[in-house]
Scaffold this active site. Sequence first.
Site, PDB file in Angstrom:
ATOM      1  N   CYS A  83       3.862   1.311   0.137  1.00 15.70           N
ATOM      2  CA  CYS A  83       4.369   2.420   0.953  1.00 15.70           C
ATOM      3  C   CYS A  83       5.876   2.270   1.222  1.00 15.70           C
ATOM      4  O   CYS A  83       6.665   2.436   0.301  1.00 15.70           O
ATOM      5  CB  CYS A  83       3.520   2.533   2.217  1.00 15.70           C
ATOM      6  SG  CYS A  83       3.481   4.213   2.817  1.00 15.70           S
ATOM      7  N   HIS A 178      -2.069   2.021   1.152  1.00 16.20           N
ATOM      8  CA  HIS A 178      -2.110   0.695   1.788  1.00 16.20           C
ATOM      9  C   HIS A 178      -3.333  -0.103   1.330  1.00 16.20           C
ATOM     10  O   HIS A 178      -4.337  -0.154   2.063  1.00 16.20           O
ATOM     11  CB  HIS A 178      -2.152   0.861   3.313  1.00 16.20           C
ATOM     12  CG  HIS A 178      -0.877   1.341   3.896  1.00 16.20           C
ATOM     13  ND1 HIS A 178       0.061   0.503   4.466  1.00 16.20           N
ATOM     14  CD2 HIS A 178      -0.350   2.580   3.985  1.00 16.20           C
ATOM     15  CE1 HIS A 178       1.101   1.196   4.886  1.00 16.20           C
ATOM     16  NE2 HIS A 178       0.873   2.468   4.602  1.00 16.20           N
ATOM     17  N   GLU A 180      -3.903  -3.174   1.364  1.00 16.12           N
ATOM     18  CA  GLU A 180      -4.186  -4.313   2.254  1.00 16.12           C
ATOM     19  C   GLU A 180      -5.172  -3.965   3.378  1.00 16.12           C
ATOM     20  O   GLU A 180      -5.747  -4.846   3.989  1.00 16.12           O
ATOM     21  CB  GLU A 180      -2.874  -4.858   2.851  1.00 16.12           C
ATOM     22  CG  GLU A 180      -2.193  -3.983   3.893  1.00 16.12           C
ATOM     23  CD  GLU A 180      -1.498  -2.754   3.325  1.00 16.12           C
ATOM     24  OE1 GLU A 180      -1.488  -2.578   2.099  1.00 16.12           O
ATOM     25  OE2 GLU A 180      -0.986  -1.960   4.130  1.00 16.12           O
TER      26      GLU A 180
HETATM   27  N1  GLN Z   1       7.369   7.297   4.695  1.00 11.30           N
HETATM   28  C1  GLN Z   1       7.677   6.046   5.318  1.00 11.30           C
HETATM   29  C2  GLN Z   1       9.109   5.625   5.034  1.00 11.30           C
HETATM   30  O1  GLN Z   1       9.932   6.390   4.677  1.00 11.30           O
HETATM   31  C3  GLN Z   1       6.723   4.960   4.826  1.00 11.30           C
HETATM   32  C4  GLN Z   1       5.390   5.064   5.511  1.00 11.30           C
HETATM   33  C5  GLN Z   1       4.554   3.824   5.397  1.00 11.30           C
HETATM   34  O2  GLN Z   1       5.004   2.765   4.979  1.00 11.30           O
HETATM   35  N2  GLN Z   1       3.315   3.930   5.807  1.00 11.30           N
HETATM   36  O3  GLN Z   1       9.418   4.510   5.187  1.00 11.30           O
END
Ligand code: GLN
Length: 197
Positions: A83, A178, A180
């Site tokens: 992410c 995610h 994890e």
């Molecule tokens: N969209 C978020 C960002 O710009 C990331 C979101 C996340 O890691 N769950 O960092």
Amino acid sequence: MKSKQVGILAFHGDVSEHIETSKHAAKNLQLDIKVIPVRIKNIIRHLDALIIPGGESTTLFKLCQREGMWEDMGKVKNIFGTCAGAIMLSKSVIHKIPDQKTLELMDIEIDRNAYGRQINSFEKDIDTSLGRIHAVFIRAPKILSVGTDVKILAENEGEIIACEQKKGNSYYLASCFHPELTSTVFHEYFLKKIYQN
Ligand code: GLN
């Protein structure tokens, strides 16, 4: 086999989940890894691998910048970004804040909050090259395009949500969701890569 040092960038985000999932994955594979929370620069050069958790890429950027970590982070041989971590790995980011920097290690273009706001977060079972997993998307980014050396590992409705790239001696793995939180599959895959690389 020599124990490998796996760092987890530990400023914010789902750090403890990555620590636990990495330990479980190592146990499943009977690998003797050392999991190290990373908050200071000096540790980084001793790492065999680094995991950059989800959270907020703009915050991660500012904290890594403050700690003067950029150069050493870019030299870690194996990096897994989930992410916000995937955003940190990407070469090009759409909708970044002014002056937001990334490590620019993977040939991917990523759109930061492409699925919408926090309220648009969702969970879904997804088929990946590593098997079917329950994927959790939290204000997730979308990978808009990838370079020719990047291998796609999962898609959601035709959009790329996980990929990997071997680049010289280095190996990078990125996921928009995610893993994890629900599975050890991606961590096991990453740990195996560390030992092969
Ligand atoms: N969209 C978020 C960002 O710009 C990331 C979101 C996340 O890691 N769950 O960092």
